[in-house]
Design a protein around this motif. Sequence first.
Motif, short mmCIF file in Angstrom:
data_model
loop_
_atom_site.label_atom_id
_atom_site.label_comp_id
_atom_site.label_asym_id
_atom_site.label_seq_id
_atom_site.Cartn_x
_atom_site.Cartn_y
_atom_site.Cartn_z
N ILE A 14 0.81 -1.21 0.00
CA ILE A 14 0.00 0.00 0.00
C ILE A 14 0.85 1.26 0.00
O ILE A 14 0.45 2.30 -0.54
CB ILE A 14 -0.96 0.00 1.22
CG1 ILE A 14 -1.94 1.16 1.16
CG2 ILE A 14 -0.17 0.00 2.52
CD1 ILE A 14 -2.89 1.08 0.00
N THR A 15 2.05 1.20 0.56
CA THR A 15 2.89 2.41 0.64
C THR A 15 3.29 2.90 -0.74
O THR A 15 3.45 4.11 -0.94
CB THR A 15 4.17 2.13 1.45
OG1 THR A 15 4.95 1.11 0.80
CG2 THR A 15 3.82 1.66 2.86
N ALA B 281 1.53 2.86 -3.35
CA ALA B 281 0.37 3.39 -4.07
C ALA B 281 -0.14 4.69 -3.46
O ALA B 281 -0.92 5.40 -4.09
CB ALA B 281 -0.76 2.36 -4.07
N THR B 282 0.32 5.02 -2.26
CA THR B 282 -0.20 6.20 -1.58
C THR B 282 0.84 7.28 -1.34
O THR B 282 0.49 8.44 -1.13
CB THR B 282 -0.79 5.80 -0.21
OG1 THR B 282 0.20 5.12 0.57
CG2 THR B 282 -1.99 4.90 -0.39
N GLN B 283 2.12 6.94 -1.36
CA GLN B 283 3.14 7.93 -1.07
C GLN B 283 3.36 8.86 -2.26
O GLN B 283 2.83 8.64 -3.35
CB GLN B 283 4.46 7.23 -0.74
CG GLN B 283 5.07 6.48 -1.92
CD GLN B 283 6.40 5.84 -1.56
OE1 GLN B 283 6.79 5.78 -0.42
NE2 GLN B 283 7.08 5.35 -2.57
N SER C 246 4.04 8.01 -6.37
CA SER C 246 3.55 6.64 -6.28
C SER C 246 3.38 6.02 -7.66
O SER C 246 3.53 6.69 -8.69
CB SER C 246 2.22 6.61 -5.53
OG SER C 246 1.20 7.20 -6.33
N GLU D 262 0.55 7.88 -9.62
CA GLU D 262 0.61 9.33 -9.76
C GLU D 262 0.59 9.76 -11.23
O GLU D 262 1.40 9.30 -12.04
CB GLU D 262 1.86 9.89 -9.08
CG GLU D 262 1.93 11.40 -9.11
CD GLU D 262 3.19 11.93 -8.45
OE1 GLU D 262 3.25 13.13 -8.18
OE2 GLU D 262 4.11 11.13 -8.20
N TYR E 109 -4.60 -3.49 -0.79
CA TYR E 109 -4.61 -2.06 -1.11
C TYR E 109 -5.87 -1.37 -0.59
O TYR E 109 -6.16 -0.23 -0.97
CB TYR E 109 -4.51 -1.86 -2.63
CG TYR E 109 -3.19 -2.30 -3.21
CD1 TYR E 109 -2.13 -1.41 -3.34
CD2 TYR E 109 -2.99 -3.62 -3.61
CE1 TYR E 109 -0.91 -1.81 -3.87
CE2 TYR E 109 -1.77 -4.04 -4.14
CZ TYR E 109 -0.74 -3.13 -4.26
OH TYR E 109 0.47 -3.55 -4.78
N ALA F 148 -7.25 6.18 2.21
CA ALA F 148 -6.46 7.21 1.53
C ALA F 148 -6.31 6.88 0.05
O ALA F 148 -6.44 7.78 -0.81
CB ALA F 148 -5.08 7.32 2.19
N LEU F 149 -6.05 5.62 -0.29
CA LEU F 149 -5.89 5.23 -1.68
C LEU F 149 -7.22 5.30 -2.42
O LEU F 149 -7.29 5.82 -3.54
CB LEU F 149 -5.31 3.82 -1.78
CG LEU F 149 -5.19 3.24 -3.19
CD1 LEU F 149 -4.31 4.13 -4.07
CD2 LEU F 149 -4.63 1.82 -3.16
N ASP G 273 -9.84 7.07 -1.77
CA ASP G 273 -10.24 8.47 -1.94
C ASP G 273 -9.46 9.11 -3.08
O ASP G 273 -10.03 9.87 -3.88
CB ASP G 273 -10.02 9.25 -0.65
CG ASP G 273 -10.99 8.84 0.45
OD1 ASP G 273 -12.00 8.18 0.13
OD2 ASP G 273 -10.71 9.16 1.63
N SER G 274 -8.15 8.84 -3.16
CA SER G 274 -7.33 9.46 -4.20
C SER G 274 -7.72 8.95 -5.59
O SER G 274 -7.70 9.70 -6.56
CB SER G 274 -5.84 9.18 -3.94
OG SER G 274 -5.55 7.79 -4.06
#
Length: 255
Positions: free
Chosen positions: A152-153, A155-157, A160, A163, A176, A180-181, A183-184
């Motif tokens: 998951i890191t 895909a969210t950092q 990513s 992006e 995943y 946060a993911l 929502d993005s």
Amino acid sequence: MQEVRKLLCDEQWEKLSPLLPGKPSDPGATAQDNRLFLKAVLWIMRTGSPWRDLPAELGNWHTTYTRFKRWGESGVWQRVCEIVSGDRDLKMLMIDSTVVRAHQHAAGAKKKEGPQAIGRSRGGWTSKIHVVVDPLGSPVRWLLTGGEVADITQATQAKSLLEGLKADAVLADKGYDADALIDSIQVAGATAVIPPRRNRVVQRSYDRHLYKERNLVERFFNRIKQFRRIATRYEKLVRNYLSFLNLVCTYIWIT
């Protein structure tokens, strides 16, 4: 050497040759043996053999390794892959990761030489390939981390895997499932097709029929691991292993 010839047919070579350094139009010396060089690197990547075991008919092992390393340092492998993968279908994206066991020869690099991305996980010393593929199962973007890094890191950092990629839907397994993911993905105008974890208080709904297409990313991993130099990591540095990964992704795009 018959197998090596099959790995780089005339049609594939015609697609790659204009993209490689050493053309008559390039400054400096030409490289008339680029095709032989690529065959040699593909042989190493397919068999997983040490560089010193390169058959003499494919060239001098040290010269071949030096050029392979130099092209990695100058970004040739990455640049060629970006060119051949320019015609991408981003309507639906699948994201996942796979663990690669690090051979004992992959350890021991000095920190000053560059990052290694090798970490201890359940399988011992491992690396992890994180990737996004398109609806045809072709690679769109990939990252390399230590094997202990959570999926998951990546895909969210910041910077990513997802992006800047515009898609109608993003498919991933429940690893995943993070607010946060999701929502993005929704903010970007896409649908998150991600099964909810069992411990969620409120279970989300998702398109179970569309989720079946996620098998494409698993098939991608199966395909690249036919190359033994990818299936087991022998390279000490991230740069050299990514060079092989860029080459195998290029090979998939032109096949």
